[in-house]
Design a protein around this motif. Structure first.
Motif, PDB file in Angstrom:
ATOM      1  N   SER A 177       0.710  -1.246   0.021  1.00  0.00           N
ATOM      2  CA  SER A 177      -0.024  -0.018  -0.034  1.00  0.00           C
ATOM      3  C   SER A 177       0.545   1.185   0.123  1.00  0.00           C
ATOM      4  CB  SER A 177      -0.957  -0.005   1.216  1.00  0.00           C
ATOM      5  OG  SER A 177      -0.265  -0.089   2.401  1.00  0.00           O
ATOM      6  N   LEU A 203      -6.649   0.645   1.676  1.00  0.00           N
ATOM      7  CA  LEU A 203      -5.762   1.108   2.155  1.00  0.00           C
ATOM      8  C   LEU A 203      -4.870   2.205   1.439  1.00  0.00           C
ATOM      9  CD1 LEU A 203      -3.706  -1.856   3.711  1.00  0.00           C
ATOM     10  CD2 LEU A 203      -4.579  -0.076   4.912  1.00  0.00           C
ATOM     11  N   LEU A 256      -0.497   4.097   7.655  1.00  0.00           N
ATOM     12  CA  LEU A 256      -0.819   2.677   6.878  1.00  0.00           C
ATOM     13  C   LEU A 256      -0.761   1.696   7.895  1.00  0.00           C
ATOM     14  CD1 LEU A 256       0.271   3.536   3.092  1.00  0.00           C
ATOM     15  CD2 LEU A 256      -1.962   2.908   3.924  1.00  0.00           C
ATOM     16  N   TYR A 294      -3.564   1.735   9.887  1.00  0.00           N
ATOM     17  CA  TYR A 294      -4.861   1.459   9.140  1.00  0.00           C
ATOM     18  C   TYR A 294      -5.063  -0.010   9.053  1.00  0.00           C
ATOM     19  CZ  TYR A 294      -5.438   6.221   7.504  1.00  0.00           C
ATOM     20  OH  TYR A 294      -5.455   7.534   7.350  1.00  0.00           O
ATOM     21  N   THR A 295      -3.729  -0.753   8.752  1.00  0.00           N
ATOM     22  CA  THR A 295      -3.849  -2.368   8.517  1.00  0.00           C
ATOM     23  C   THR A 295      -4.522  -2.790   9.986  1.00  0.00           C
ATOM     24  OG1 THR A 295      -1.589  -2.835   9.429  1.00  0.00           O
ATOM     25  CG2 THR A 295      -1.985  -2.069   7.168  1.00  0.00           C
TER      26      THR A 295
END
Length: 222
Positions: free
Chosen positions: A28, A101, A162, A165-166
């Motif tokens: 991502s 993502l 990120l 976010y994961t």
């Protein structure tokens, strides 16, 4: 000793989850870097007084960036489930998290790219234009090299976001440390599993920040 502190941790699952988190973060980040630079360049070049000055294109691109960078990520995942299922063929697993993502992070990074480009000395750009440099030459020989320290700093911040976010994507079954912390830790009341997943996420973040700072220091000639 470590097994005594974390008695409920299944280390095979933990390392698998770590690999999934790294996989989602790396892919991502790569696509976010490419797409974000594209969006940032488009915003910059279509702004008034620039090479591709076009108010309509600039307004539409700016609206796209503002909308998608403003939607909370957990809501964005849910909104993109049909698209994810169409592209990936499933709504679960690390690959299923990638569309959300990338779409969630690229506009955010694109705005950071725009800010970096706006900080470039206008005299440098005007000098290149006065010498008849083509647009591609100005982009790859002036704009990107001059703003590269800020671009790397920005992708470092975005990459760390990120990783977070994961973890959120893990709540809906995307895999990685977020899924493990939620299913094996929170739902089963195993605090040591959640704690270890958190520690590994922090390690990943610290490593990304160290690498980003190192590259920025090497690129910044000031």
């Amino acid at each position: 000793m470590i097994e005594q502190w974390f008695p409920n941790v299944n280390w095979e699952k933990m390392w698998t989850a770590t690999g999934e988190t790294l996989y989602m973060s790396a892919y991502s980040t790569l696509f976010t870097f490419v797409l974000g630079i594209g969006l940032g360049l488009l915003l910059f070049l279509t702004s008034p007084g620039q090479l591709w000055a076009n108010k309509m294109t600039n307004v539409i691109t700016g609206a796209f960036v503002n909308i998608f960078r403003s939607v909370p990520f957990i809501i964005l995942i849910i909104l993109l489930l049909p698209l994810t299922n169409l592209l990936i063929g499933t709504m679960r697993g690390p690959n299923a998290a990638l569309p959300a993502l990338i779409i969630g992070a690229a506009p955010f990074y694109g705005r950071m790219v725009l800010i970096a480009l706006q900080e470039i000395d206008k005299g440098v750009i005007e000098a290149a234009r006065s010498m008849g440099a083509r647009t591609s030459t100005i982009i790859f020989k002036v704009l990107l090299p001059e703003s590269m320290p800020a671009l790397v700093s920005g992708i470092t911040v975005t990459s760390i976001a990120l990783v977070g976010y994961t973890a959120m994507a893990g709540v809906i079954g995307a895999g990685g440390l977020g899924t493990l912390a939620y299913l094996e830790g929170f739902q089963r009341n195993r605090g040591d599993v959640t704690l270890m997943a958190t520690i590994l996420v922090l390690v990943i973040v610290f490593v990304i920040q160290f690498i980003g700072d190192f590259i920025v220091n090497r690129l910044d000639k000031r």
